[in-house]
Design a protein around this motif. Structure first.
Motif, mmCIF file in Angstrom:
data_model
loop_
_atom_site.group_PDB
_atom_site.id
_atom_site.type_symbol
_atom_site.label_atom_id
_atom_site.label_comp_id
_atom_site.label_asym_id
_atom_site.label_seq_id
_atom_site.Cartn_x
_atom_site.Cartn_y
_atom_site.Cartn_z
ATOM 1 N N TYR A 474 0.814 -1.216 0.000
ATOM 2 C CA TYR A 474 0.000 0.000 0.000
ATOM 3 C C TYR A 474 0.852 1.272 0.000
ATOM 4 O O TYR A 474 0.555 2.232 -0.716
ATOM 5 C CB TYR A 474 -0.944 0.003 1.213
ATOM 6 N N LYS A 475 1.928 1.299 0.799
ATOM 7 C CA LYS A 475 2.772 2.506 0.873
ATOM 8 C C LYS A 475 3.374 2.838 -0.489
ATOM 9 O O LYS A 475 3.413 4.001 -0.908
ATOM 10 C CB LYS A 475 3.879 2.313 1.905
ATOM 11 N N LYS A 478 0.573 4.187 -2.688
ATOM 12 C CA LYS A 478 0.201 5.558 -2.362
ATOM 13 C C LYS A 478 1.250 6.543 -2.864
ATOM 14 O O LYS A 478 0.907 7.560 -3.501
ATOM 15 C CB LYS A 478 0.005 5.701 -0.849
ATOM 16 N N ASN A 479 2.493 6.264 -2.595
ATOM 17 C CA ASN A 479 3.560 7.196 -2.985
ATOM 18 C C ASN A 479 3.627 7.381 -4.496
ATOM 19 O O ASN A 479 3.789 8.507 -4.992
ATOM 20 C CB ASN A 479 4.911 6.712 -2.457
ATOM 21 N N LEU A 482 0.323 9.234 -5.998
ATOM 22 C CA LEU A 482 0.265 10.689 -5.806
ATOM 23 C C LEU A 482 1.064 11.453 -6.863
ATOM 24 O O LEU A 482 0.852 12.662 -7.040
ATOM 25 C CB LEU A 482 0.778 11.042 -4.404
ATOM 26 N N VAL A 490 -4.638 10.412 -1.663
ATOM 27 C CA VAL A 490 -4.808 8.975 -1.434
ATOM 28 C C VAL A 490 -4.748 8.712 0.068
ATOM 29 O O VAL A 490 -3.902 9.251 0.774
ATOM 30 C CB VAL A 490 -3.696 8.148 -2.131
ATOM 31 N N THR A 491 -5.698 7.893 0.546
ATOM 32 C CA THR A 491 -5.653 7.423 1.930
ATOM 33 C C THR A 491 -6.178 5.995 1.936
ATOM 34 O O THR A 491 -6.551 5.452 0.888
ATOM 35 C CB THR A 491 -6.485 8.328 2.851
ATOM 36 N N ARG A 492 -6.206 5.383 3.090
ATOM 37 C CA ARG A 492 -6.804 4.053 3.177
ATOM 38 C C ARG A 492 -7.895 4.061 4.233
ATOM 39 O O ARG A 492 -7.882 4.872 5.162
ATOM 40 C CB ARG A 492 -5.761 2.975 3.446
ATOM 41 N N THR A 532 -8.700 13.942 2.222
ATOM 42 C CA THR A 532 -9.178 13.212 1.041
ATOM 43 C C THR A 532 -10.695 13.245 0.942
ATOM 44 O O THR A 532 -11.261 13.426 -0.142
ATOM 45 C CB THR A 532 -8.686 11.746 1.082
ATOM 46 N N GLU A 608 -3.250 2.965 9.254
ATOM 47 C CA GLU A 608 -2.356 3.038 8.095
ATOM 48 C C GLU A 608 -1.655 1.704 7.850
ATOM 49 O O GLU A 608 -1.333 1.360 6.711
ATOM 50 C CB GLU A 608 -1.309 4.143 8.327
ATOM 51 N N ALA A 615 -8.174 1.435 -0.735
ATOM 52 C CA ALA A 615 -7.513 2.715 -0.977
ATOM 53 C C ALA A 615 -8.554 3.707 -1.455
ATOM 54 O O ALA A 615 -9.315 3.427 -2.388
ATOM 55 C CB ALA A 615 -6.419 2.552 -2.025
ATOM 56 N N ILE A 617 -9.297 7.301 -3.102
ATOM 57 C CA ILE A 617 -8.587 8.221 -3.991
ATOM 58 C C ILE A 617 -9.472 9.414 -4.343
ATOM 59 O O ILE A 617 -10.625 9.243 -4.758
ATOM 60 C CB ILE A 617 -8.139 7.511 -5.279
#
Length: 789
Positions: A474-475, A478-479, A482, A490-492, A532, A608, A615, A617
């Motif tokens: 996931y990290k 996300k990175n 973006l 982006v978050t979860r 978000t 997180e 995710a 968005i």
């Protein structure tokens, strides 16, 4: 004699083609509408009602007593069904099931995402889903066994026979063995699935479901033959007392049962008991079907009696030569039944033509029941009843003519008969105006739902399930996301933003009353959730990487703050599930569930690092396509063994109100149809009145009356009837719609202009209808109308 009656009836129909067409089409439209509604109602009533053991199948419900109220639900502990079967001799079979999920399966290079669930071993012993391959006694016995639908078996293995004994990869982490193939589920199944996985496998992946203090799965039982269901319901009320030790004076639970076939139609809980639900729509549309059919019958009566003067001499002559009234009544009722038969044939054609459109609107798959004898018997009965109902008054009216007066040319309508027919028109328009008002209110509520400010921006918001390798990556996702085109934030999140379903009472804070248990909705999120979602903070902050203590930080909403009672909540101690922390933020209330429900106390905790969820968005305005293309490309790189799937938050929100949208569309159609048929009835009364007053009109014209004054004279009494109908319909419609709106915690208002607009619509339609006949009568040459004098 019957042959002679048929000849007379046919000649009358043929001689008055325009009248006959209007009459038959009015009845045909009414009957077509009624038949469509009947088919829909039959389909609704048939859902989950076909199982062989339905009289012994029950859903287990749980009532929770806390916070001075009683809440009912189908969610129960995940180990309840097995324990009930072990300890209760009245239970022959018991099944535990999970909610439906979209899961990814793979055989060779073929990868598909399909919807299904998990169920315990007794499932096919209880429910009558035909097995093409496999045995109901052993289909789900093994922890790694899976049952497939015919379609799924064909998609992966070519045929059901080839599927048996083969392995299929599940979520790229476990191999299941195909032990059974069931026939594709029929359309009248509430919970549709393509596969069933053994329940033990679900428990292995969801350890929390083994805890008696946690709810989520559902349970069904099949009672032994001869078991008294009412006594059993009372017996299991305190079943959980032995197993769930967390109960107290502040929180206690009771079990109950509900017939399985009733769950689909009666699944709204009131005071802990399932009462209302879709059954309200069944009742509503059943009433509408009767209303429209009655309107069509009244229309038939008015049109038939409007033509009575044309047949007055025929009746007089027949009476003079010896025809008795009973014979005339039978003849006229027979003519009405004959007309109704023609109308029924046309109605069936209309139904066949409209059924695909009707299915599209109602999101059903209703087939025309060509082979159902019960349907044809019912239709025959409906035809006879409609014919008798619509033909009874005209028959009694026409057969009552005095032959002496008729042959002298003096056909007069008695005061009582005139008031009766006016009453029928008023009744027609009462029903029509009620439907118009109801349609406007339903449209207002649907519009209110669509435009309601939820407290967050649901536009340009999508979510992607985190599955397979994407969970651990996931990290990275996300990175990289973006920095890709079209993606803004982006978050979860653990649950879909339109449906936070998990609740807990395991919450503590300073000053909490130990005798009161408050149930909180809970959801876990990652960094940047508030940003978000575009939520508003009343105080405090969002979760941030700059604060190492956020792993034990909590964000609450305003409703939670009211229940907790803190004056300055930021930094105050707060504990959930024994995990001590502090409140870091307070959100302005926002809607995270259906508008049917009030905003509940909400706790957002840090997640997180979770290994589940989705995710979330936020796309840049106008760049949704680019964002989806970017996300799909990234997902395929990071998670190649899974199909890319996504959901729009605004579309998922709208899915919660499919029933309301269907009701709105159908109400529009039914209201239009009711008004149209009512106008035919009003036209009939206008024709009748014009014929009754034809000589009066001639005399008035000879004495100098203008066309405008005659038009007003003939039209005003009809407008008075519509106004009377409006006065009667308005309070009835208000009561009906007020009760309907009570199903929503957040609802539109029934404004005064709704009744004014409905009245204007009804009056304008009535004016247009009667103006043609009134103008025709007012413009008639008085010489023709007075010639016989």
């Amino acid at each position: 004699m019957i042959k002679n009656y048929l000849k007379i009836a046919w000649r009358n129909l043929w001689r008055n083609k325009f009248f006959s067409i209007i009459n038959i089409m009015g009845l045909a439209l009414g009957m077509a509408c009624s038949v469509l509604i009947i088919l829909w109602v039959q389909n609704e009533l048939s859902v989950d009602s076909f199982h062989k053991n339905n009289d012994r199948l029950y859903a287990v419900i749980e009532r929770q007593y806390y916070d001075h109220k009683v809440m009912g639900q189908y969610s129960v502990p995940g180990v309840l069904a097995d324990e009930m079967k072990k300890t209760l001799p009245q239970v022959e079979y018991a099944v535990q099931m999970a909610w439906n999920n979209q899961n990814t399966f793979q055989v060779g290079t073929k990868i598909l995402k399909l919807e299904g669930t998990s169920a315990s071993a007794d499932y096919f012993k209880m429910f009558s889903y035909p097995l093409i391959q496999g045995n109901a006694q052993t289909a789900l016995n093994s922890p790694l066994s899976i049952a497939l639908s015919r379609k799924m078996a064909v998609d992966f293995f070519g045929s059901p026979q080839e599927a048996i004994g083969k392995t299929i990869r599940y979520e790229n982490k476990k191999d299941f063995k195909v032990t059974a193939v069931f026939e594709d589920l029929p359309h009248n199944v509430a919970n549709k699935f393509e596969f069933l996985i053994n329940w033990d496998s679900f428990l292995d992946e969801n350890k929390w479901a083994k805890d008696w203090g946690n709810n989520g799965p559902i349970a069904y039982v099949m009672l032994r033959t001869g078991t008294d269901a009412a006594l059993f319901d009372k017996k299991i009320a305190h079943f959980l007392d032995t197993y769930d030790k967390d109960q107290s004076a502040a929180f206690r639970e009771q079990l109950g049962i509900q017939k399985f076939e009733d769950v689909y139609l009666h699944n709204n809980f009131k005071n802990g008991k399932p009462e209302d639900g879709r059954i309200e729509y069944v009742h509503l549309f059943s009433i509408i079907a009767v209303f429209i059919l009655v309107i069509a019958c009244i229309n038939f009566m008015n049109l038939t009696t409007a033509r009575s003067v044309k047949r007055a001499r025929e009746i007089g002559v027949r009476k003079v030569v010896g025809a008795v009234r009973s014979v005339l009544i039978r003849q006229f009722v027979g003519e009405a039944v004959l007309l109704t038969c023609f109308a029924t044939i046309i109605a069936l054609v209309i139904v066949l033509l409209l059924l695909p459109v009707f299915n599209s609107v109602t999101q059903k798959q209703i087939d025309f029941p060509f082979g159902q004898i019960r349907f044809w018997l019912g239709l025959t009965g409906l035809t006879l009843i409609t014919g008798l109902l619509s033909g009874s008054y005209p028959a009694l009216f026409l057969s009552s003519f005095n032959p002496v007066k008729v042959l002298k040319g003096a056909v007069k309508l008695s005061t009582g008969a005139a008031w009766f027919r006016k009453g029928l028109v008023v009744f027609q328009f009462v029903l029509s105006v009620v439907l118009i008002i109801g349609t406007i209110v339903i449209s207002k509520q649907v519009n209110y739902i669509q435009k309601k400010n939820l407290g967050y921006d649901r536009e340009n918001l999508i979510y992607i399930p985190l599955e397979g390798d994407l969970t651990a990556k996931y990290k990275i996702f996300k990175n990289e996301a973006l920095n890709m085109p079209g993606i803004q934030q982006v978050t979860r999140i653990s649950d879909a933003p339109t449906n936070f379903g998990s609740t807990t009472g395991g919450v503590r804070w300073d000053g909490k009353d130990p005798n009161v248990n408050v149930m909180f909705t809970q959801v876990s999120t990652g960094y940047d959730f508030v940003k978000t979602m575009k939520l508003k903070l009343v105080s405090g902050r969002d979760f941030s990487r700059d604060h190492a203590t956020d792993s034990v930080g909590y964000i609450i909403n305003e409703t939670s703050l009211k229940r907790i009672g803190y004056t300055n909540p930021i930094g105050k101690p707060f504990t959930m599930w024994g995990k001590k922390g502090t409140i870091v933020g307070v959100l302005k209330d926002f809607h995270f569930n259906s508008l049917h429900d009030p905003i509940l106390p909400l706790i957002i905790h840090f997640g997180e690092e979770n290994n589940y969820g989705m995710a979330l968005i936020r796309t840049k305005p106008g760049q949704t396509k680019q964002a989806l293309a970017s996300a799909e490309k990234l997902c395929k790189e990071l998670n190649p063994n899974f199909q890319f799937s996504y959901y729009f938050a605004d579309a998922e929100y709208q899915k919660q109100y499919i029933s309301e949208q269907v009701v709105g569309k159908l109400s529009n159609a039914f209201a239009f149809l009711a008004i149209f048929i009512s106008c035919l009835g009003l036209l009939g009364l206008a024709m009748f009145t014009a014929e009754q007053r034809i000589k009066e009109i001639g005399i008035r014209k000879v004495l100098g009356a203008s066309v405008g004054s005659l038009f007003t004279l003939l039209s005003k009494e009809f407008l008075i009837l519509v106004l009377i109908a409006l006065c009667i319909a308005s309070p009835l419609a208000w009561l009906a719609m007020h009760k309907w709106l009570e199903n929503y915690s957040y609802r539109t208002t029934i404004d005064w202009w709704v009744f004014v607009l409905s009245g204007v619509i009804a009056i304008m339609i009535a004016l247009v209808t009667v103006s043609i006949q009134s103008a025709k009568a007012a413009l008639m040459n008085p010489v023709k109308s007075l010639r016989s004098e």
